[in-house]
Enzyme design. Sequence first.
Site, PDB file in Angstrom:
ATOM      1  N   THR A 107       0.793  -1.140   0.033  1.00 22.34           N
ATOM      2  CA  THR A 107       0.167   0.195   0.151  1.00 22.34           C
ATOM      3  C   THR A 107       0.617   1.284  -0.096  1.00 22.34           C
ATOM      4  O   THR A 107       0.666   2.340  -0.806  1.00 22.34           O
ATOM      5  CB  THR A 107      -0.982  -0.052   1.379  1.00 22.34           C
ATOM      6  OG1 THR A 107      -1.764  -1.274   1.255  1.00 22.34           O
ATOM      7  CG2 THR A 107      -1.989   1.094   1.273  1.00 22.34           C
ATOM      8  N   LYS A 145       7.559   1.348  11.912  1.00 27.99           N
ATOM      9  CA  LYS A 145       7.717   1.759  13.494  1.00 27.99           C
ATOM     10  C   LYS A 145       8.016   0.583  14.465  1.00 27.99           C
ATOM     11  O   LYS A 145       8.700   0.728  15.325  1.00 27.99           O
ATOM     12  CB  LYS A 145       6.283   2.001  14.056  1.00 27.99           C
ATOM     13  CG  LYS A 145       5.207   0.820  13.899  1.00 27.99           C
ATOM     14  CD  LYS A 145       3.976   1.213  12.785  1.00 27.99           C
ATOM     15  CE  LYS A 145       3.179   0.042  12.414  1.00 27.99           C
ATOM     16  NZ  LYS A 145       2.216   0.241  11.454  1.00 27.99           N
ATOM     17  N   GLU A 148       9.352   9.961   9.384  1.00 27.01           N
ATOM     18  CA  GLU A 148       8.025  10.715   9.812  1.00 27.01           C
ATOM     19  C   GLU A 148       6.720   9.833   9.561  1.00 27.01           C
ATOM     20  O   GLU A 148       5.886   9.914  10.106  1.00 27.01           O
ATOM     21  CB  GLU A 148       8.176  11.728   8.619  1.00 27.01           C
ATOM     22  CG  GLU A 148       6.698  12.798   8.812  1.00 27.01           C
ATOM     23  CD  GLU A 148       6.581  13.471  10.095  1.00 27.01           C
ATOM     24  OE1 GLU A 148       7.544  14.175  10.503  1.00 27.01           O
ATOM     25  OE2 GLU A 148       5.788  13.002  10.830  1.00 27.01           O
ATOM     26  N   GLY A 161       1.042   8.128  10.199  1.00 24.64           N
ATOM     27  CA  GLY A 161       0.639   8.268   8.958  1.00 24.64           C
ATOM     28  C   GLY A 161       1.095   9.684   8.208  1.00 24.64           C
ATOM     29  O   GLY A 161       2.065  10.043   8.078  1.00 24.64           O
ATOM     30  N   ILE A 221       0.202  12.570   9.331  1.00 21.33           N
ATOM     31  CA  ILE A 221       0.205  13.739  10.423  1.00 21.33           C
ATOM     32  C   ILE A 221       1.837  14.027  10.449  1.00 21.33           C
ATOM     33  O   ILE A 221       2.474  13.188  10.800  1.00 21.33           O
ATOM     34  CB  ILE A 221      -0.244  13.414  11.457  1.00 21.33           C
ATOM     35  CG1 ILE A 221      -1.653  12.990  11.632  1.00 21.33           C
ATOM     36  CG2 ILE A 221      -0.345  14.472  12.665  1.00 21.33           C
ATOM     37  CD1 ILE A 221      -2.411  12.248  12.915  1.00 21.33           C
ATOM     38  N   GLU A 230      -6.780  -5.524  10.151  1.00 23.63           N
ATOM     39  CA  GLU A 230      -6.314  -6.719   9.368  1.00 23.63           C
ATOM     40  C   GLU A 230      -6.827  -8.014   9.888  1.00 23.63           C
ATOM     41  O   GLU A 230      -7.619  -8.218  10.624  1.00 23.63           O
ATOM     42  CB  GLU A 230      -4.829  -6.913   9.804  1.00 23.63           C
ATOM     43  CG  GLU A 230      -3.808  -5.476   9.891  1.00 23.63           C
ATOM     44  CD  GLU A 230      -3.463  -5.807   8.569  1.00 23.63           C
ATOM     45  OE1 GLU A 230      -3.072  -6.435   7.708  1.00 23.63           O
ATOM     46  OE2 GLU A 230      -2.932  -4.302   8.238  1.00 23.63           O
ATOM     47  N   LYS A 271       4.782   2.944  18.585  1.00 28.02           N
ATOM     48  CA  LYS A 271       4.745   4.563  17.994  1.00 28.02           C
ATOM     49  C   LYS A 271       5.063   5.447  19.254  1.00 28.02           C
ATOM     50  O   LYS A 271       5.600   6.182  19.152  1.00 28.02           O
ATOM     51  CB  LYS A 271       3.292   4.665  17.579  1.00 28.02           C
ATOM     52  CG  LYS A 271       3.015   4.078  16.134  1.00 28.02           C
ATOM     53  CD  LYS A 271       1.640   4.135  15.697  1.00 28.02           C
ATOM     54  CE  LYS A 271       1.507   3.301  14.478  1.00 28.02           C
ATOM     55  NZ  LYS A 271       0.038   3.460  14.014  1.00 28.02           N
TER      56      LYS A 271
HETATM   57  N1  HSE Z   1      -2.347  -0.318  11.903  1.00 28.16           N
HETATM   58  C1  HSE Z   1      -1.941   1.009  11.805  1.00 28.16           C
HETATM   59  C2  HSE Z   1      -3.283   1.679  12.448  1.00 28.16           C
HETATM   60  C3  HSE Z   1      -1.635   1.769  10.416  1.00 28.16           C
HETATM   61  O1  HSE Z   1      -4.558   0.820  12.501  1.00 28.16           O
HETATM   62  O2  HSE Z   1      -3.365   2.757  12.786  1.00 28.16           O
HETATM   63  C4  HSE Z   1      -0.537   2.703  10.688  1.00 28.16           C
HETATM   64  O3  HSE Z   1       0.419   2.320  11.291  1.00 28.16           O
END
Ligand code: HSE
Length: 444
Positions: A12, A102, A126, A131, A133, A187, A202
């Site tokens: 993606t 990450k 970044e 994402g 931001i 997922e 994160k």
């Molecule tokens: N799996 C992550 C989320 C995607 O749901 O935010 C972006 O790191």
Amino acid sequence: MTIGIGLLGLGTVGAGVASILASPEGRHPLVAALRLQRVAVRDLNRSRPTSPPAELLTTDPEAVVDDPGVDIVVEVMGGLEPARTLILRAIAAGKPVVTANKAVIARHGEEIAAAAAAQGVYVLIEAAVGGGIPIIEPLKQSLGSNRIQRVSGIINGTTNYILSRMAAEGAAYADVLADAQRLGYAEADPAADVQGGDAADKIAILTRLAYGGTVPRGAIPTEGIDQLEARDVAYAARLGFVVKLLAVAQLMEAEGEHASSDHPLLDVRVHPTLVPSTHPLAGVNGVNNAILVEGDPVGQVMFYGPGAGAGPTASAVVADILNIAGIRQATGGSGGSLDPLLAAGSWRTCSLVEGSLTTHRNYVRLRTRDEAGVIGKIGTCFGEAGVSIQSIVQFAAQDQDGGDADAEIVVITHEVLEANFRRALARIEALPEVESVAACLRTL
Ligand code: HSE
């Protein structure tokens, strides 16, 4: 001067990056100087859009890193290995790296940063948090003059989507998760998201940038939303709160022999949290992310936007590529010496505070018998442990739950020491009138 980009991964995010590089019109002129040189994919035969051209693709990621025409390596394959090894290989070859990974940065960030510093190359991240931001560069640069008191945020879109729907529809966690998987918002294996691991990765990354030192990723207390009951989301709403999966990194008051401005003590954690419905994070819904940074002297700054997806994440990746490309152009290709703000090395040692010494507001749901004196006994247990109650409300227990309880008592505490709170809960659990401590959540 053109700059060769080697792309590791064409999922993606990789496809999003290729798409930006293929259409530089209307973007910053430096984008036109970026040339996609080589792309590593898992399967050459998979059907994919015409960009990038098939002749750029290879199944050998090392060949991408080693290609003499690749000036910047972009790692968007995800996973720990071979991503970590490939990043280190690029650094060893003197090539700067841009990564959205990450998991690798949260676990191997120090090793990678040390290797990058030794080679004098940048590793920019970044896209690893939030994402699209911008939060990494603001923490490194725009907010660099602040003493950061707290970074708190909604940094997992999947769980925020599930929680938003549970709140709006009164639906059960498992039902919303199944629907989210069907719609592609979660997922097939949702563990990293719903158990809080993705948010912990994160916040580990944000902590290092905000406080200048690494905390061990494995030691971050992490609780997901997979045990959350619809009933607690509903009770929270009746009491004026929304439930959000918050990741928090907070500076503790300097106390104890180890705490000092050279060695700060931090409270870093991930857990479902009752957020007052008037709080800025309460209105962040769906897959969006938001990060609230509180610093001295800036005050509160909130970063909000799409936390995942091809376009937003590729936007962040290409911004990092442009930062490196800009430096290369300005220095005639040499890169010069590292800018310490952009390189963002650690500059002090941080420690995690012991959990029992932290202070929190709490939400507790107790299943009890409905008879004289029960609330009084519960109040006494809290009071004797030094836990001050802000509110206590009784609801009728629901028949389908089974057991002997006929009441549910919800308590919100003031901000109290965790050790005292746990002591009170142990005593409450032992009361004969109390069937169980059915839920226990933190409250902002
Ligand atoms: N799996 C992550 C989320 C995607 O749901 O935010 C972006 O790191």
